[in-house]
Design a protein around this motif. Structure first.
Motif, PDB file in Angstrom:
ATOM      1  N   LEU A 189       0.832  -1.198   0.000  1.00  0.00           N
ATOM      2  CA  LEU A 189       0.000   0.000   0.000  1.00  0.00           C
ATOM      3  C   LEU A 189       0.871   1.255   0.000  1.00  0.00           C
ATOM      4  O   LEU A 189       1.891   1.326   0.691  1.00  0.00           O
ATOM      5  N   ALA A 190       0.469   2.244  -0.803  1.00  0.00           N
ATOM      6  CA  ALA A 190       1.223   3.498  -0.889  1.00  0.00           C
ATOM      7  C   ALA A 190       0.941   4.375   0.325  1.00  0.00           C
ATOM      8  O   ALA A 190      -0.128   4.313   0.930  1.00  0.00           O
ATOM      9  N   LYS A 191       1.922   5.216   0.667  1.00  0.00           N
ATOM     10  CA  LYS A 191       1.702   6.189   1.730  1.00  0.00           C
ATOM     11  C   LYS A 191       0.734   7.255   1.222  1.00  0.00           C
ATOM     12  O   LYS A 191       0.796   7.654   0.050  1.00  0.00           O
ATOM     13  N   TYR A 201      -5.504   7.016  -5.464  1.00  0.00           N
ATOM     14  CA  TYR A 201      -6.387   6.700  -4.348  1.00  0.00           C
ATOM     15  C   TYR A 201      -7.415   7.824  -4.205  1.00  0.00           C
ATOM     16  O   TYR A 201      -7.103   8.888  -3.690  1.00  0.00           O
ATOM     17  N   ARG A 202      -8.619   7.585  -4.684  1.00  0.00           N
ATOM     18  CA  ARG A 202      -9.672   8.590  -4.589  1.00  0.00           C
ATOM     19  C   ARG A 202     -10.006   8.855  -3.127  1.00  0.00           C
ATOM     20  O   ARG A 202     -10.133   7.916  -2.341  1.00  0.00           O
ATOM     21  N   PRO A 203     -10.129  10.130  -2.725  1.00  0.00           N
ATOM     22  CA  PRO A 203     -10.459  10.446  -1.329  1.00  0.00           C
ATOM     23  C   PRO A 203     -11.705   9.700  -0.861  1.00  0.00           C
ATOM     24  O   PRO A 203     -12.745   9.734  -1.522  1.00  0.00           O
ATOM     25  N   GLY A 204     -11.581   9.015   0.250  1.00  0.00           N
ATOM     26  CA  GLY A 204     -12.702   8.253   0.793  1.00  0.00           C
ATOM     27  C   GLY A 204     -12.801   6.834   0.281  1.00  0.00           C
ATOM     28  O   GLY A 204     -13.615   6.044   0.788  1.00  0.00           O
ATOM     29  N   SER A 205     -11.979   6.468  -0.721  1.00  0.00           N
ATOM     30  CA  SER A 205     -12.008   5.100  -1.236  1.00  0.00           C
ATOM     31  C   SER A 205     -11.405   4.147  -0.218  1.00  0.00           C
ATOM     32  O   SER A 205     -10.749   4.570   0.748  1.00  0.00           O
ATOM     33  N   SER A 206     -11.619   2.858  -0.450  1.00  0.00           N
ATOM     34  CA  SER A 206     -11.122   1.862   0.511  1.00  0.00           C
ATOM     35  C   SER A 206      -9.604   1.923   0.645  1.00  0.00           C
ATOM     36  O   SER A 206      -9.064   1.832   1.757  1.00  0.00           O
ATOM     37  N   LYS A 207      -8.889   2.118  -0.489  1.00  0.00           N
ATOM     38  CA  LYS A 207      -7.433   2.201  -0.421  1.00  0.00           C
ATOM     39  C   LYS A 207      -6.980   3.463   0.300  1.00  0.00           C
ATOM     40  O   LYS A 207      -5.990   3.438   1.039  1.00  0.00           O
ATOM     41  N   ALA A 211      -4.802   3.328   3.582  1.00  0.00           N
ATOM     42  CA  ALA A 211      -3.491   3.980   3.595  1.00  0.00           C
ATOM     43  C   ALA A 211      -3.370   4.928   4.782  1.00  0.00           C
ATOM     44  O   ALA A 211      -2.327   4.968   5.453  1.00  0.00           O
ATOM     45  N   ARG A 212      -4.426   5.688   5.061  1.00  0.00           N
ATOM     46  CA  ARG A 212      -4.368   6.637   6.175  1.00  0.00           C
ATOM     47  C   ARG A 212      -4.372   5.918   7.515  1.00  0.00           C
ATOM     48  O   ARG A 212      -3.783   6.412   8.496  1.00  0.00           O
ATOM     49  N   ALA A 213      -5.008   4.757   7.562  1.00  0.00           N
ATOM     50  CA  ALA A 213      -4.975   3.970   8.800  1.00  0.00           C
ATOM     51  C   ALA A 213      -3.607   3.322   8.994  1.00  0.00           C
ATOM     52  O   ALA A 213      -3.099   3.211  10.109  1.00  0.00           O
ATOM     53  N   ARG A 214      -2.996   2.910   7.871  1.00  0.00           N
ATOM     54  CA  ARG A 214      -1.685   2.256   7.935  1.00  0.00           C
ATOM     55  C   ARG A 214      -0.578   3.263   8.220  1.00  0.00           C
ATOM     56  O   ARG A 214       0.382   2.960   8.935  1.00  0.00           O
ATOM     57  N   PHE A 215      -0.718   4.469   7.685  1.00  0.00           N
ATOM     58  CA  PHE A 215       0.299   5.512   7.872  1.00  0.00           C
ATOM     59  C   PHE A 215      -0.357   6.776   8.430  1.00  0.00           C
ATOM     60  O   PHE A 215      -0.502   7.770   7.716  1.00  0.00           O
TER      61      PHE A 215
END
Length: 235
Positions: A189-191, A201-207, A211-215
């Motif tokens: 997953l990208a930062k 990564y579209r804002p609000g999309s699953s990725k 990503a925001r949860a991972r980083f």
């Protein structure tokens, strides 16, 4: 792609060892000096000519130019080859220590963006150590033919560039020498602050959410602690 490791001693690896040693010593000495300047301790001060701050990357560029010209023009052997290797390593250390400056075209040395300089230096040092140990990422391909070598290089570069775009510079640079690093950096997953995430990564999309949860913003890692210890805490 196979990675050949040769533990035999040869002139190439000996030269690389001198270059790496010079790189590490000059980088560490430079960081000690700039931290003393930052703290207002010792005899060292920022250099300026006519009111213009002369960054140490200027000296680094000049050293690399002289060393590169000497190597290409004279092809020295023995002691002079080592002298040029030491000069080039020193110049690379001075230049890469201000990598963030020529990346952002701004004096961000002590800011959060300035941490990129230490990231790059540590990764380059790791790559240099692998080369000194005899790691040859194209060793097996070189025994075949040019198309195989070219194809192998293209694949490696593609994974490395993808890892870099995903905000994984460590995996990208190490992956240029050891391909699995680049593959891991490219598929993970990208930062959220990376160019890859901003475009794909579209804002609000699953990725984007993952990503925001991972980083999470402001999160600190062990690598951050290493960077702080080496380069100083950003202000």
């Amino acid at each position: 792609m196979d990675v050949d490791v040769d533990f035999g001693l040869d002139d190439t690896r000996l030269t690389a060892a001198w270059m790496l040693g010079s790189f590490l010593v000059v980088f560490l000495v430079t960081r000690v000096i700039v931290r003393m300047i930052r703290a207002g301790r010792g005899p060292f001060r920022n250099q300026a000519i006519g009111g213009v701050h002369i960054h140490h990357l200027v000296h680094g560029i000049l050293l690399m130019l002289v060393a590169g010209a000497g190597e290409f023009l004279y092809r020295p052997e023995g002691a002079w080859q080592i002298v040029l290797a030491v000069a080039f390593g020193a110049g690379a250390a001075l230049t890469l220590d201000e990598f963030a400056l020529w990346l952002h075209l701004d004096d961000v040395y002590w800011s959060e963006q300035g941490r990129a300089s230490v990231d790059v230096v540590l990764v380059v040092a790791a790559v240099g150590a692998l080369l000194v140990l005899g790691v040859n990422p194209f060793g097996a391909a070189a025994e075949d033919n040019a198309p195989t070598v070219l194809g192998s290089a293209v694949i490696t570069l593609a994974f490395a560039v993808t890892a870099g775009l995903k905000g994984k510079p460590i995996f990208a640079v190490l992956g240029l020498v050891v391909l699995p690093f680049a593959i891991v950096g490219a598929v993970r997953l990208a930062k959220p602050t990376s160019p890859w995430a901003k475009r794909r990564y579209r804002p609000g999309s699953s990725k984007d959410v993952r990503a925001r949860a991972r980083f999470p913003e402001g999160a600190r890692t062990r690598w951050d602690a290493v960077v702080d210890a080496v380069g100083g805490v950003p202000r």
